[in-house]
Design an enzyme around this catalytic site. Structure first.
Site, PDB file in Angstrom:
ATOM      1  N   LYS A   1       0.818  -1.209   0.000  1.00 19.02           N
ATOM      2  CA  LYS A   1       0.000   0.000   0.000  1.00 19.02           C
ATOM      3  C   LYS A   1       0.858   1.268   0.000  1.00 19.02           C
ATOM      4  CE  LYS A   1      -2.602  -2.350  -0.797  1.00 19.02           C
ATOM      5  NZ  LYS A   1      -3.472  -2.392  -1.985  1.00 19.02           N
TER       6      LYS A   1
ATOM      7  N   ARG B   1       3.364  14.718 -13.093  1.00 19.44           N
ATOM      8  CA  ARG B   1       2.948  14.849 -14.495  1.00 19.44           C
ATOM      9  C   ARG B   1       1.878  15.934 -14.662  1.00 19.44           C
ATOM     10  NH1 ARG B   1       0.290   9.971 -15.708  1.00 19.44           N
ATOM     11  NH2 ARG B   1       0.378  10.475 -17.923  1.00 19.44           N
TER      12      ARG B   1
ATOM     13  N   LYS C   1      -1.195  16.048 -13.550  1.00 19.76           N
ATOM     14  CA  LYS C   1      -2.522  15.497 -13.834  1.00 19.76           C
ATOM     15  C   LYS C   1      -3.408  15.719 -12.606  1.00 19.76           C
ATOM     16  CE  LYS C   1      -1.361  13.624 -17.844  1.00 19.76           C
ATOM     17  NZ  LYS C   1      -1.983  13.966 -19.135  1.00 19.76           N
TER      18      LYS C   1
ATOM     19  N   GLN D   1      -6.821  14.011 -11.705  1.00 21.53           N
ATOM     20  CA  GLN D   1      -6.873  12.623 -11.262  1.00 21.53           C
ATOM     21  C   GLN D   1      -6.598  12.465  -9.767  1.00 21.53           C
ATOM     22  OE1 GLN D   1      -4.108  11.390 -14.512  1.00 21.53           O
ATOM     23  NE2 GLN D   1      -5.631   9.832 -14.940  1.00 21.53           N
TER      24      GLN D   1
ATOM     25  N   HIS E   1      -8.483   6.596  -0.543  1.00 23.78           N
ATOM     26  CA  HIS E   1      -8.207   5.165  -0.685  1.00 23.78           C
ATOM     27  C   HIS E   1      -6.753   4.850  -0.345  1.00 23.78           C
ATOM     28  CE1 HIS E   1      -8.237   1.112  -2.316  1.00 23.78           C
ATOM     29  NE2 HIS E   1      -7.204   1.434  -3.072  1.00 23.78           N
TER      30      HIS E   1
ATOM     31  N   TYR F   1      -3.702  -2.570 -17.223  1.00 28.79           N
ATOM     32  CA  TYR F   1      -4.282  -1.485 -18.039  1.00 28.79           C
ATOM     33  C   TYR F   1      -3.383  -0.251 -17.993  1.00 28.79           C
ATOM     34  CZ  TYR F   1      -7.153   2.509 -19.228  1.00 28.79           C
ATOM     35  OH  TYR F   1      -7.607   3.671 -19.775  1.00 28.79           O
TER      36      TYR F   1
ATOM     37  N   LYS G   1     -11.643  -0.205 -20.887  1.00 24.44           N
ATOM     38  CA  LYS G   1     -11.451   0.799 -19.842  1.00 24.44           C
ATOM     39  C   LYS G   1     -12.708   1.006 -18.992  1.00 24.44           C
ATOM     40  CE  LYS G   1     -10.393   5.688 -19.121  1.00 24.44           C
ATOM     41  NZ  LYS G   1     -10.055   6.976 -19.757  1.00 24.44           N
TER      42      LYS G   1
ATOM     43  N   GLN H   1     -14.289  -2.853 -10.152  1.00 27.25           N
ATOM     44  CA  GLN H   1     -14.150  -2.315  -8.792  1.00 27.25           C
ATOM     45  C   GLN H   1     -15.455  -2.469  -8.014  1.00 27.25           C
ATOM     46  OE1 GLN H   1     -11.416  -1.439  -7.400  1.00 27.25           O
ATOM     47  NE2 GLN H   1     -10.207   0.036  -8.556  1.00 27.25           N
TER      48      GLN H   1
END
Length: 301
Positions: A143, A156, A158, A161, A169, A206, A223, A230
């Site tokens: 984890k 990056r 992003k 996201q 999580h 993926y 995708k 999940q």
């Protein structure tokens, strides 16, 4: 003069009383902590990060601070890092590690004696029991490795996201699993870890293929089903752990962990349902396919 001294004395008494109350409370907390640790599994006490929950708390707090505040500020005036090769290596490494943990979970219980019902923790020093405890620690340690997911997002740039669901999580999993490894490394409380490893094989495969560039995008038509996978995972976790509450006789050693796992499964099920609804139903988000060198939204028929 005497009146001033009396007033000063009256002011010092509440302060002294407050200090005494704080010291008493602290002493009781330390005593409770020591008594609580006496019930922990002695086999795991000397393993990395297992002696106390405080080192991992510092790591998790640092992670949250970096990905939500420090990292974005450091990257604000910088160009995104090109991490294609590190990400490919990282994602395939997680796939390999997850496959290994699946094998270990199966051999130490889930395909070697567990009933998928009232499976208790084996605290003995038998090779199989120690193997299960060690596999639980490996899962716990994984984890921390997976925190790199978010760090890659930040480096990056992003930022879209780095969602609450994502950070929550990656923060809650290692924190709760410390208690699992320290007190109950085995039994029915580890079923969700086995499932999670299976899901991670699919998910990180993926991610690895996606990181390899446009030539591999045509293989990623599945995708949309990542979120469905999940959802199935958390439904199975909730169903499996929920059976405990209907068993007439299941003397699981630390039932509080089963309540935590049940709550965890239910919370994440609701969060992913919320995400799925807004991403694929309300937002009518469609899978991306690669066609003639261009990314196109697949039109609904």
């Amino acid at each position: 003069m005497n009146a001033c001294r009396a007033q000063k004395s009256q002011e010092e008494k509440p302060k002294d009383s407050l200090d005494m109350s704080f010291n008493t409370l602290t002493s009781r907390a330390v005593l409770l902590y020591d008594q609580w640790l006496k019930e922990a599994d002695p086999r795991t006490g000397n393993w990395l990060f297992m002696a106390s929950p405080f080192p991992q708390t510092i790591i998790i707090a640092s992670y949250v601070y970096f990905v939500t505040s420090l990292g974005p500020r450091l990257m604000e005036n910088r160009k995104p890092f090109d991490l294609k090769r590190p990400m490919i290596i990282y994602n395939f490494s997680i796939v390999a590690f997850s496959l290994y943990m699946i094998y270990e979970f199966l051999m130490s219980g889930w395909a070697n004696g567990y009933t998928y019902g009232c499976d208790l923790v084996d605290y003995s020093s038998s090779p199989q029991a120690v193997r299960m405890a060690w596999t639980c620690w490996l899962y716990y340690f994984s984890k921390f490795i997976e925190m790199l997911d978010t760090i890659f997002f930040v480096l990056r740039k992003k930022s879209s996201q780095v969602t609450f669901l994502h950070v929550y999580h990656h923060s809650i999993m290692p924190f709760t699993w410390w208690f699992g490894v320290r007190f109950a490394p085995g039994g029915l409380g580890t079923f969700h870890a086995l499932l999670n490893c299976i899901v991670h094989v699919i998910m990180y495969s993926y991610y690895a293929l996606s990181a390899m560039g446009p030539a591999y995008q045509k293989y990623l038509w599945w995708k949309k089903y990542m979120t469905t996978i999940q959802l199935v995972q958390f439904m199975l976790v909730t169903a499996h752990i929920g059976q405990f509450f209907f068993m007439k006789d299941c003397p699981y050693q630390f039932p509080v962990f089963l309540y935590v796992i049940g709550l965890y499964g239910l919370i994440f099920l609701l969060l992913f349902l919320h995400f799925y609804y807004h991403a694929y139903t309300k937002g009518k988000r469609l899978p991306i396919v690669f066609q003639n060198g261009n990314y196109l939204l697949k039109k609904s028929e």
